[in-house]
Design an enzyme around this catalytic site. Structure first.
Site, PDB file in Angstrom:
ATOM      1  N   GLU A 109      -9.779   1.220  -5.786  1.00 17.42           N
ATOM      2  CA  GLU A 109     -10.734   1.541  -4.736  1.00 17.42           C
ATOM      3  C   GLU A 109     -10.508   2.970  -4.239  1.00 17.42           C
ATOM      4  OE1 GLU A 109     -11.268  -1.329  -1.733  1.00 17.42           O
ATOM      5  OE2 GLU A 109     -11.520  -2.982  -3.145  1.00 17.42           O
TER       6      GLU A 109
ATOM      7  N   LYS B 106     -17.503  -6.183   2.872  1.00 16.32           N
ATOM      8  CA  LYS B 106     -18.636  -5.776   2.046  1.00 16.32           C
ATOM      9  C   LYS B 106     -19.809  -6.746   2.228  1.00 16.32           C
ATOM     10  CE  LYS B 106     -15.254  -3.998  -1.218  1.00 16.32           C
ATOM     11  NZ  LYS B 106     -14.526  -4.266  -2.479  1.00 16.32           N
TER      12      LYS B 106
ATOM     13  N   TYR C 161      -8.256  10.190   8.146  1.00 19.10           N
ATOM     14  CA  TYR C 161      -9.462   9.375   8.268  1.00 19.10           C
ATOM     15  C   TYR C 161     -10.667  10.201   7.853  1.00 19.10           C
ATOM     16  CZ  TYR C 161     -13.118   6.500  10.399  1.00 19.10           C
ATOM     17  OH  TYR C 161     -14.236   5.739  10.624  1.00 19.10           O
TER      18      TYR C 161
ATOM     19  N   ARG D 230      -6.618  -8.273  -9.105  1.00 15.75           N
ATOM     20  CA  ARG D 230      -7.268  -9.574  -9.276  1.00 15.75           C
ATOM     21  C   ARG D 230      -8.739  -9.377  -9.592  1.00 15.75           C
ATOM     22  NH1 ARG D 230     -10.346  -9.290  -4.822  1.00 15.75           N
ATOM     23  NH2 ARG D 230      -9.454  -8.380  -2.935  1.00 15.75           N
TER      24      ARG D 230
ATOM     25  N   LYS E 156      -2.785   1.908   8.952  1.00 11.61           N
ATOM     26  CA  LYS E 156      -3.077   0.735   8.117  1.00 11.61           C
ATOM     27  C   LYS E 156      -1.820  -0.116   7.917  1.00 11.61           C
ATOM     28  CE  LYS E 156      -6.559   2.966   5.177  1.00 11.61           C
ATOM     29  NZ  LYS E 156      -6.901   3.236   3.756  1.00 11.61           N
TER      30      LYS E 156
ATOM     31  N   LYS F 165       0.802  -1.215   0.000  1.00 12.39           N
ATOM     32  CA  LYS F 165       0.000   0.000   0.000  1.00 12.39           C
ATOM     33  C   LYS F 165       0.844   1.278   0.000  1.00 12.39           C
ATOM     34  CE  LYS F 165      -4.303  -1.811   1.905  1.00 12.39           C
ATOM     35  NZ  LYS F 165      -4.038  -3.193   1.525  1.00 12.39           N
TER      36      LYS F 165
END
Length: 449
Positions: free
Chosen positions: A274, A236, A201, A290, A157, A116
């Site tokens: 995303e 999700k 955030y 993916r 994160k 990330k």
């Protein structure tokens, strides 16, 4: 085109890949653990190879066993599906070194975008909008220093994170030490590295993701966005396409930005970018290199079979269309059906005594469950995906309500009652929700009991 593809996965995605291969005239090899010997994709595949005991580490994460199965059966390519080894760059590299094609991006691209921190750097260089953030954090004091630079609230994160693990928020200096320590501990337990970083955030965002396809000749298209904001613990629950929060102008703007970025990065195959979306602005989160669980709603609206496109691109074919050729039609919604108690969310493995999937126009069920099948206790609890497609969002909601009423699964508890409850709430019906809505709704409901 490939003659034989080994499917390095299980469950509904393994069956999904098998079906795409069969429609393309490609033979399939199913690999399975001892616990999955009676799985539907194993029963339907041309060949099947047991690769180990039930535990994922000994089977679906066993790289040598999977590659050996491919070599023994003479498979030309390996499709990793999602989860397990789908974003493991070392596995992709091993596959290619054995003369087998990995259906996905290159190992180098996976390393760049799977971390990330490096993905964030690549995103900035490619022109994607990002939230204010930090480099890798070295200590609690370093975290506090960056929190002051960024401004509270912040989220820490794991650089290799996913599924909500290794993510902790802090709203003040009093909370930063615990957030840093817990994020690193979770990262160490779940991922190869315990390195963490920090981002601003966002307090009321929606989770919007863009599906792309890119070939090795520099051609890139996007297939529109999905709204994945109905979440519980960063997992999700319901997704829809297109997002009720975006208009055509916003959709085109972020679509153009994403296409340009992917071309600059030189990415190949299917992928998903995303974003958090708040107050009319997009902020890049990460890229999934993916297939996504929720890909069927994009297929419904775009008319493009994403799995087939993955296979074609990996075989060396160019995209047979441009962005202007893609027409989006209607609205699609997906419910993830889990074998869980809908109140406590405790997993409910066991034998399916009765199974009846809904049908009719615009209904799709991706599942390999059947009457008499025993759900093993060793893997993810998702057992089906219900996808509905209609001309309008309202028509899709009505169709979804009807389909959930028809869906019969006996022998185990499922989350179908929760889905029925969610889609009956005014906020969901009106499309007025964010990533915290479901958690807040369930907390309020619990207090009222």
């Amino acid at each position: 085109m490939f003659e034989k593809v080994l499917i390095a996965n299980r469950g509904e995605v393994a069956l999904r890949i098998h079906r795409a291969c069969r429609e393309m005239g490609i033979r399939t090899v199913a690999v399975h653990s001892e616990a999955d010997a009676n799985a539907m994709h194993v029963r339907l595949a041309d060949e099947a190879v047991c690769i180990g005991p039930a535990r994922s580490a000994d089977s679906y994460l066993n790289k040598p066993a999977i590659i050996s199965a491919a070599l023994i059966t003479g498979a030309d390519a390996i499709h990793p599906g999602y989860g397990f080894l789908s974003e493991n760059a070392d596995f992709a590299e091993m596959v290619e070194k054995h003369g087998i094609t990995f259906i996905g991006p290159t190992a180098e691209q996976m390393r760049l975008l799977g971390d990330k921190i490096t993905a964030r750097k690549a995103a900035i260089e490619a022109g994607l909008p990002v939230t204010p953030g930090s480099p890798a954090l070295e200590s609690i004091e370093h975290a506090k220093e960056w929190a002051h630079k960024i401004g509270y609230p912040v989220i820490i994160k794991a650089k290799d994170g996913g599924g909500g693990k290794g993510m902790k928020t802090a709203f003040s200096d009093d909370e930063i030490a615990e957030a840093y320590t817990m994020a690193r501990a979770e990262a160490k337990a779940a991922f190869p590295s315990d390195v963490v970083y920090m981002e601003k955030y966002l307090q009321h965002p929606r989770h919007i993701e863009m599906q792309i396809l890119a070939d090795k000749y520099g051609n890139v298209v996007h297939l529109g966005e999905r709204d994945c904001s109905i979440q519980r613990n960063h997992q999700k629950v319901i997704e829809e396409c297109p997002s009720p929060a975006l208009n055509q102008s916003q959709r085109k703007e972020i679509g153009d930005i994403v296409r340009n970025a992917i071309q600059k990065i030189g990415y190949q195959n299917a992928g998903t970018l995303e974003f958090m979306y708040e107050d009319g602005k997009f902020y890049f989160l990460e890229m999934n290199t993916r297939l996504q669980v929720e890909h069927p709603i994009t297929e419904a609206v775009s008319g493009i079979d994403i799995v087939k496109e993955q296979i074609r691109i990996a075989s060396g074919a160019a995209l047979g269309y441009t962005q202007d050729d893609i027409q989006f039609r209607g609205h699609a919604i997906e419910c993830r059906i889990n074998a869980e108690d809908p109140e406590t969310f405790a997993p409910c493995p066991g034998k399916i005594t009765e199974w009846h999937a809904p049908g009719g126009l615009g209904i799709r069920v991706d599942s390999e469950i059947y009457s008499g099948y025993s759900i093993p206790p060793y893997y993810d609890s998702m057992i089906a995906k219900l996808i509905v497609h209609a001309k309008t969002r309202n028509a899709a909601l009505m169709r979804l309500r009807r389909a959930l009423e028809e869906f019969i699964i006996m022998g185990v508890k499922t989350t179908i009652p929760l889905h029925q409850e969610i889609i009956s709430q005014n906020e969901f019906i009106d499309g007025q929700y964010n990533i915290h809505w479901l958690t807040e709704y369930m907390n309020k409901r619990q207090k009222q009991k």
